[in-house]
Design a protein around this motif. Structure first.
Motif, short mmCIF file in Angstrom:
data_model
loop_
_atom_site.label_atom_id
_atom_site.label_comp_id
_atom_site.label_asym_id
_atom_site.label_seq_id
_atom_site.Cartn_x
_atom_site.Cartn_y
_atom_site.Cartn_z
N ASN A 60 0.84 -1.19 0.00
CA ASN A 60 0.00 0.00 0.00
C ASN A 60 0.88 1.25 0.00
O ASN A 60 1.98 1.23 0.56
N PRO A 61 0.36 2.33 -0.58
CA PRO A 61 1.12 3.59 -0.48
C PRO A 61 1.15 4.08 0.97
O PRO A 61 0.30 3.70 1.77
N ARG A 62 2.13 4.89 1.30
CA ARG A 62 2.20 5.48 2.64
C ARG A 62 0.97 6.37 2.83
O ARG A 62 0.64 7.18 1.96
N SER A 63 0.33 6.23 3.95
CA SER A 63 -0.85 7.05 4.24
C SER A 63 -0.43 8.42 4.75
O SER A 63 0.70 8.60 5.23
N PHE A 64 -1.36 9.36 4.67
CA PHE A 64 -1.11 10.70 5.20
C PHE A 64 -0.77 10.62 6.68
O PHE A 64 0.20 11.23 7.14
N THR A 65 -1.54 9.84 7.42
CA THR A 65 -1.31 9.70 8.86
C THR A 65 0.05 9.06 9.14
O THR A 65 0.77 9.49 10.04
N GLY A 66 0.40 8.06 8.38
CA GLY A 66 1.70 7.41 8.55
C GLY A 66 2.85 8.36 8.31
O GLY A 66 3.82 8.40 9.08
N LEU A 67 2.77 9.15 7.23
CA LEU A 67 3.82 10.14 6.95
C LEU A 67 3.86 11.22 8.02
O LEU A 67 4.94 11.67 8.42
N LEU A 68 2.68 11.62 8.51
CA LEU A 68 2.62 12.64 9.55
C LEU A 68 3.27 12.15 10.84
O LEU A 68 4.04 12.89 11.49
N VAL A 70 5.63 9.83 11.16
CA VAL A 70 7.08 9.76 10.93
C VAL A 70 7.68 11.16 10.94
O VAL A 70 8.73 11.40 11.56
N THR A 71 7.02 12.11 10.29
CA THR A 71 7.51 13.48 10.25
C THR A 71 7.53 14.09 11.65
O THR A 71 8.50 14.77 12.03
N HIS A 72 6.48 13.85 12.41
CA HIS A 72 6.39 14.39 13.77
C HIS A 72 7.59 13.96 14.61
O HIS A 72 8.24 14.78 15.26
N PHE A 78 15.55 15.17 14.38
CA PHE A 78 16.45 15.91 13.49
C PHE A 78 16.85 17.24 14.13
O PHE A 78 17.98 17.70 13.97
N GLY A 79 15.92 17.86 14.85
CA GLY A 79 16.25 19.11 15.55
C GLY A 79 17.34 18.89 16.58
O GLY A 79 18.30 19.67 16.67
N MET A 80 17.22 17.83 17.36
CA MET A 80 18.25 17.52 18.36
C MET A 80 19.58 17.18 17.68
O MET A 80 20.64 17.61 18.12
N ASP A 113 15.46 15.63 3.36
CA ASP A 113 15.08 14.25 3.66
C ASP A 113 13.64 14.20 4.19
O ASP A 113 12.87 13.31 3.80
N LEU A 114 13.28 15.13 5.06
CA LEU A 114 11.91 15.16 5.58
C LEU A 114 10.90 15.48 4.49
O LEU A 114 9.83 14.86 4.42
N ALA A 115 11.22 16.44 3.65
CA ALA A 115 10.28 16.86 2.61
C ALA A 115 10.15 15.85 1.48
O ALA A 115 9.06 15.70 0.89
N ALA A 116 11.19 15.13 1.17
CA ALA A 116 11.21 14.27 -0.02
C ALA A 116 10.16 13.17 0.03
O ALA A 116 9.54 12.87 -1.00
#
Length: 184
Positions: A60-68, A70-72, A78-80, A113-116
């Motif tokens: 299945n494609p990555r879902s919006f919630t799944g990407l969100l 991971v991004t969260h 990444f900030g740390m 990397d986050l945006a890609a």
């Protein structure tokens, strides 16, 4: 951070903390390569398949919630990562131009990397090249920075070590905050 890399803590416990950090980072770097290979592969098609799915392989494609999700998490991690490596670079004694190049590259590759992933999934599969470029760029920049920091950390006269003319380390001076005086 300066005290950790150059001051009284630049020896003993401070050096042990930095050494542990470098060891953990190198283990993290290696596991990042392994995870990327297992999940996405190192090629364009694997990245596209990971984000957009593949009906022939029942992916299945990555879902919006799944990407969100991971991004969260990655925004914090990444900030740390950026803050720690940025500080180590700035206080490392490396040439200013190299510091700026390495810190700028880290910031650029972390953001890319986050945006890609989002771009591959929702804009166009061609952004898989951006994902690969940012992943490999981040691996190279972070390894180069750790290599430079380790080189400074290990050599005589590196952070926390002053060297005599014979190349033997001289114990660093300490600072007495109560009298505002440098002690031997």
């Amino acid at each position: 951070m300066t005290v950790l890399t150059r001051g009284p803590m630049g020896r003993g416990l401070g050096r042990a903390v930095l050494g542990g950090f470098y060891a953990y980072f190198l283990a993290h770097w290696l596991t990042s390569l392994l995870m990327f290979r297992q999940k996405l592969g190192f090629g364009f098609e694997g990245v596209v398949r990971y984000y957009r799915g593949d009906p022939e392989r029942f992916l299945n494609p990555r879902s919006f919630t799944g990407l969100l999700e991971v991004t969260h998490f990655h925004l914090f991690a990444f900030g740390m990562f950026f803050v720690v490596f940025g500080h180590l670079a700035v206080f490392s004694g490396l040439p200013r131009r190299l510091q700026g190049l390495l810190v700028g590259a880290l910031g650029l590759f972390l953001t890319g990397d986050l945006a890609a992933g989002w771009l591959v999934r929702y804009v166009a599969p061609g952004f898989a090249w951006l994902k690969l470029a940012c992943f490999w760029g981040l691996q190279a920049a972070s390894l180069a920075l750790v290599g430079a920091l380790l080189w400074r950390w290990c050599r005589p006269g590196g952070p926390g070590q002053r060297a005599s003319a014979a190349g033997r380390p001289i114990p660093p001076r300490s600072y007495d905050f109560s009298t505002s005086r440098i002690l031997r």
